[in-house]
Design an enzyme around this catalytic site. Structure first.
Site, PDB file in Angstrom:
ATOM      1  N   LYS A 184       0.819  -1.208   0.000  1.00  0.00           N
ATOM      2  CA  LYS A 184       0.000   0.000   0.000  1.00  0.00           C
ATOM      3  C   LYS A 184       0.863   1.273   0.000  1.00  0.00           C
ATOM      4  O   LYS A 184       2.072   1.210   0.252  1.00  0.00           O
ATOM      5  CB  LYS A 184      -0.961  -0.027   1.200  1.00  0.00           C
ATOM      6  CG  LYS A 184      -1.845  -1.292   1.220  1.00  0.00           C
ATOM      7  CD  LYS A 184      -2.820  -1.347   0.079  1.00  0.00           C
ATOM      8  CE  LYS A 184      -3.458  -2.675  -0.264  1.00  0.00           C
ATOM      9  NZ  LYS A 184      -3.992  -3.572   0.703  1.00  0.00           N
TER      10      LYS A 184
HETATM   11  C1  LIG Z   1      -5.059  -4.700   0.966  1.00  0.00           C
HETATM   12  C2  LIG Z   1      -6.533  -4.672   0.932  1.00  0.00           C
HETATM   13  C3  LIG Z   1      -7.338  -5.136   1.990  1.00  0.00           C
HETATM   14  C4  LIG Z   1      -6.782  -5.823   3.178  1.00  0.00           C
HETATM   15  O1  LIG Z   1      -5.802  -5.115   3.813  1.00  0.00           O
HETATM   16  P1  LIG Z   1      -4.843  -5.888   4.835  1.00  0.00           P
HETATM   17  O2  LIG Z   1      -4.196  -4.786   5.597  1.00  0.00           O
HETATM   18  O3  LIG Z   1      -3.899  -6.700   4.011  1.00  0.00           O
HETATM   19  O4  LIG Z   1      -5.703  -6.751   5.689  1.00  0.00           O
HETATM   20  C5  LIG Z   1      -8.702  -5.011   1.888  1.00  0.00           C
HETATM   21  N1  LIG Z   1      -9.275  -4.471   0.810  1.00  0.00           N
HETATM   22  C6  LIG Z   1      -8.553  -4.016  -0.223  1.00  0.00           C
HETATM   23  C7  LIG Z   1      -9.259  -3.383  -1.373  1.00  0.00           C
HETATM   24  C8  LIG Z   1      -7.160  -4.126  -0.210  1.00  0.00           C
HETATM   25  O5  LIG Z   1      -6.450  -3.708  -1.260  1.00  0.00           O
END
Ligand SMILES: *Cc1c(COP(=O)(O)O)cnc(C)c1O
Length: 377
Positions: A184
């Site tokens: 992210k």
């Molecule tokens: C990465 C992501 C998640 C989950 O995030 P985590 O921190 O890995 O649990 C949920 N929804 C979307 C759209 C994502 O890209």
């Protein structure tokens, strides 16, 4: 991995962050503590003073958001089939029923024109997803939710730093879940947060993230609700704290690189590009759709040929209602044609702040070289 390999993403961790992590490791306090509280305060400041609590993932944020709303068995929750599967898994985890609404072929986000028809007596909430960091239309979303008395749990896992009409995602709305997972735009390796509305929600969230425990000043404790274990460590929190001031600059760099992709892209290839939004999106990913109908090779072969040119390509994501788990719940091929088509043909090309303009040119060149010979005319 060879030094000139371009992965589809790469975190931006600077030396001061590495230094700060070492300091936490040496400090004697490595799990949730002062750095968690500092990070929460910094996030809350960023989000206009709204209460924020950090967690070990956005998956936990989504699940605990549903629990905060007391959503469970017998309740329906609307969402998109085009997301990381964690979005719908959170709905299953609390015993509620995911109700998918097809994607809008233009934005690739949940189709706001189809929401109305999906509402029943059992609908309690909607979980929109800002795919690739492109915000769902918040005006239409909240007017829909308001009309039907629904809670909104924004899956803003990918859209940290994006904005809707100039207002940063997280500063307004109902519950907002953000991810700090490694891919992210801001990362704590693993982690996430939930922006909530009131101090009451925040204190319930604190209990839900750590075994339902409330501690008292005299050393005593009480447990009055079943909580789990989703707290963030100080090691992770300090990474987020150090990256936060630079996030806007990193997102600006992503926007500039995305713009260059549009400028350098070979339009004759017939790929469908994402919306060219350089104002609101945080450009978490750059995802063309391959013209599979006209290609003599499939997506897997495209990915292999790009890899041979030292370029990493990802897939985010196949439409999740077609996974075996969801098929076993009754979902079928053909139910959400727009999401299925995007899920089949989407590819994620390299986009991260440390890339150079020349890297983008190299990717565009490689895509042309791979696709031209395999496109029927
Ligand atoms: C990465 C992501 C998640 C989950 O995030 P985590 O921190 O890995 O649990 C949920 N929804 C979307 C759209 C994502 O890209």
């Amino acid at each position: 991995m060879s030094p000139d390999f371009l992965p589809f993403t790469r975190p931006s961790i600077d030396e001061s962050t590495i230094q700060a992590v070492s300091e936490v490791l040496r400090s004697g306090w490595i799990t949730s503590g002062p750095k968690v509280r500092e990070f929460e305060a910094a996030l809350s400041k960023r989000y206009g003073g709204r209460p924020v609590r950090v967690l070990n993932s956005a998956s936990a944020a989504l699940e605990l958001a549903l629990r905060l709303c007391r959503i469970g068995p017998g309740d329906d929750v609307l969402t998109t089939p085009l997301s990381w599967v964690g979005t719908a898994n959170a709905i299953l985890a609390v015993g509620a029923t995911p109700v998918f609404v097809d994607a809008d072929p233009a934005t690739r986000n949940i189709d706001l024109d189809r929401l109305e028809a999906a509402v029943t007596q059992k609908t309690r909430a909607v979980i929109p997803v800002d795919l690739a960091g492109l915000p769902v239309d918040r005006d239409r979303l909240y007017s829909f939710a308001g009309r039907h008395g629904l809670r909104v749990i924004e899956d803003a896992a990918q859209s940290m730093g994006a904005n809707w009409k100039g207002r940063e995602i997280g500063c307004s709305g109902d519950l907002v879940a953000i991810s700090f997972q490694a891919n992210k735009n801001l990362t704590t390796a693993e982690g996430g947060c939930l922006v909530v509305n009131t101090e009451d929600e925040a204190s319930l969230l604190e209990k839900l993230r750590l075994q339902g425990v409330t501690r008292f000043a005299d050393g005593g404790m009480e447990v009055d609700v079943l909580g789990g274990k989703s707290n963030l460590t100080d090691i992770a929190a300090v990474m987020g704290l150090l990256q936060l001031p630079g996030l806007d600059r990193l997102n600006e760099r992503r926007r500039a690189l995305a713009k260059r992709y549009f400028e350098r892209w070979d339009e004759e290839l017939g790929c469908e590009l994402p919306p060219a939004d350089f104002e609101q999106s945080n450009w978490h990913m750059f995802q063309p759709l391959l013209p599979l109908d006209r290609m003599t090779i499939g997506r897997g072969e495209f990915i292999d040929r790009m890899k041979a040119k030292k370029i990493g390509v990802g897939v985010h994501y196949p439409a999740m209602h077609l996974f075996a788990l969801y098929r076993s719940l009754g979902f079928r091929q053909g139910q959400y044609p727009a999401a299925e088509k995007i899920g089949r043909s989407t590819v994620t090309l390299p986009l991260y702040p440390a890339m150079t303009d020349a890297d983008v040119d190299r990717v565009c060149q490689a895509v042309s070289e791979v696709l031209h010979p395999v496109i029927a005319r």
